[in-house]
Design a protein around this motif. Structure first.
Motif, short mmCIF file in Angstrom:
data_model
loop_
_atom_site.label_atom_id
_atom_site.label_comp_id
_atom_site.label_asym_id
_atom_site.label_seq_id
_atom_site.Cartn_x
_atom_site.Cartn_y
_atom_site.Cartn_z
N UNK A 175 -2.85 70.77 -15.67
CA UNK A 175 -2.75 72.19 -16.76
C UNK A 175 -3.73 72.77 -16.80
N UNK A 176 -5.50 71.63 -16.06
CA UNK A 176 -6.44 72.27 -16.54
C UNK A 176 -6.67 73.31 -15.07
N UNK A 177 -5.65 72.42 -14.18
CA UNK A 177 -6.20 74.08 -12.70
C UNK A 177 -5.57 75.22 -13.31
N UNK A 178 -4.10 74.99 -13.93
CA UNK A 178 -3.59 76.61 -14.53
C UNK A 178 -4.18 77.07 -14.60
N UNK A 179 -5.46 76.61 -16.00
CA UNK A 179 -6.25 77.73 -16.32
C UNK A 179 -6.89 78.17 -15.68
N UNK A 180 -8.11 77.58 -14.61
CA UNK A 180 -9.04 77.68 -13.80
C UNK A 180 -8.47 78.76 -13.26
N UNK A 181 -7.45 78.44 -12.47
CA UNK A 181 -7.11 79.29 -11.97
C UNK A 181 -7.44 80.98 -12.28
N UNK A 182 -7.11 81.58 -13.63
CA UNK A 182 -6.85 82.75 -14.33
C UNK A 182 -8.65 83.13 -14.86
N UNK A 183 -9.71 82.56 -14.65
CA UNK A 183 -10.79 81.80 -15.19
C UNK A 183 -12.20 82.87 -14.01
#
Length: 256
Positions: A175-183
């Protein structure tokens, strides 16, 4: 003979620590704000890791000098740590996200008034990424961040959670990576070259998934393991160099 004080040294602003508490369920979350004055509004939020002996004061060596330069910052103890106390067992990753959000709300930080940066370590790195959409920081500084699959998100800390971690080999749906992809802000990743806690797939993955970020910088510290802050506090030259690098990142983020 008394030491002669340089005028620039005498004029250098100092940083002061101000304690705060935030109600969270049956707990009071204890934290601190570092700023040039006790009324300073924090621009940085720090999230510590999950080690049993960890607490928010471990980041003072970075937050204090950054505050003296004008970047006030805050940190707090999650439930089960430091002055907050309580039991770590029974809490969860999802609960930690809610705790961090409660502190952000107390500090009046959010999409309408976002923090300049989130600074997070290990398990806290996962939590910081989970807060990216809600808080919208311009910069993200992650020390040896961990990654977890969705099945671990609501599992209470304890034997079942540890078993999930031991058997996880694929982090593609973290889940952290899913959010980081949008950062879209600036990312600084700090790793210890001898870190044996974070799997190599996670170390590589964090640098690869931030495809929308304005910039991605990676610092690898030779001789350091997973306990980066303890190592840095024993290595003042390396700590100063990293503090200067973070300050440069913050200055650049302010101009974005």
């Amino acid at each position: 003979m008394a030491k002669k004080t340089d005028a620039r040294e005498a004029a250098a602003p100092a940083a002061v620590r101000t304690a705060f508490t935030v109600a969270y369920g049956a707990h009071w979350l204890h934290g601190s704000t570092w700023g040039r004055t006790a009324a300073a509004v924090p621009r940085l939020v720090s999230l510590h890791g999950g080690g049993a002996a960890t607490d928010h004061r471990r980041m003072d060596y970075l937050l204090q000098p950054l505050a003296a330069q004008g970047w006030a910052g805050s940190a707090f103890d999650f439930v089960g740590h430091g002055a907050t106390g309580g039991s770590l067992l029974g809490s969860s990753l999802a609960d930690r996200q809610a705790q961090a959000q409660a502190v952000a709300d107390h500090l009046d930080l959010g999409a309408a008034r976002p923090p300049l940066a989130l600074i997070a370590s290990s398990m806290g790195g996962h939590t910081a990424c989970q807060l990216l959409d809600a808080l919208r920081p311009r910069a993200l500084v992650l020390f040896c961040p961990a990654a977890y699959t969705p099945v671990a998100e609501h599992q209470p800390f304890g034997p079942a959670f540890q078993q999930t971690l031991r058997t996880t080999t694929d982090f593609a749906d973290a889940l952290a990576w899913a959010a980081l992809r949008r950062f879209r802000g600036r990312l600084l990743l700090v790793w210890g070259a001898q870190d044996v806690v974070i799997p190599p797939a996670v170390i590589q993955g964090y640098g690869q998934v931030a495809t929308a970020a304005r910039s991605v910088d990676v610092v690898q510290l030779p001789g350091a393991g997973h306990a980066l802050h303890a190592w840095l506090q024993a290595q003042p030259v390396a700590a100063l160099a990293l503090q200067q690098r973070i300050a440069a990142l913050l200055a650049a983020a302010e101009q974005d």
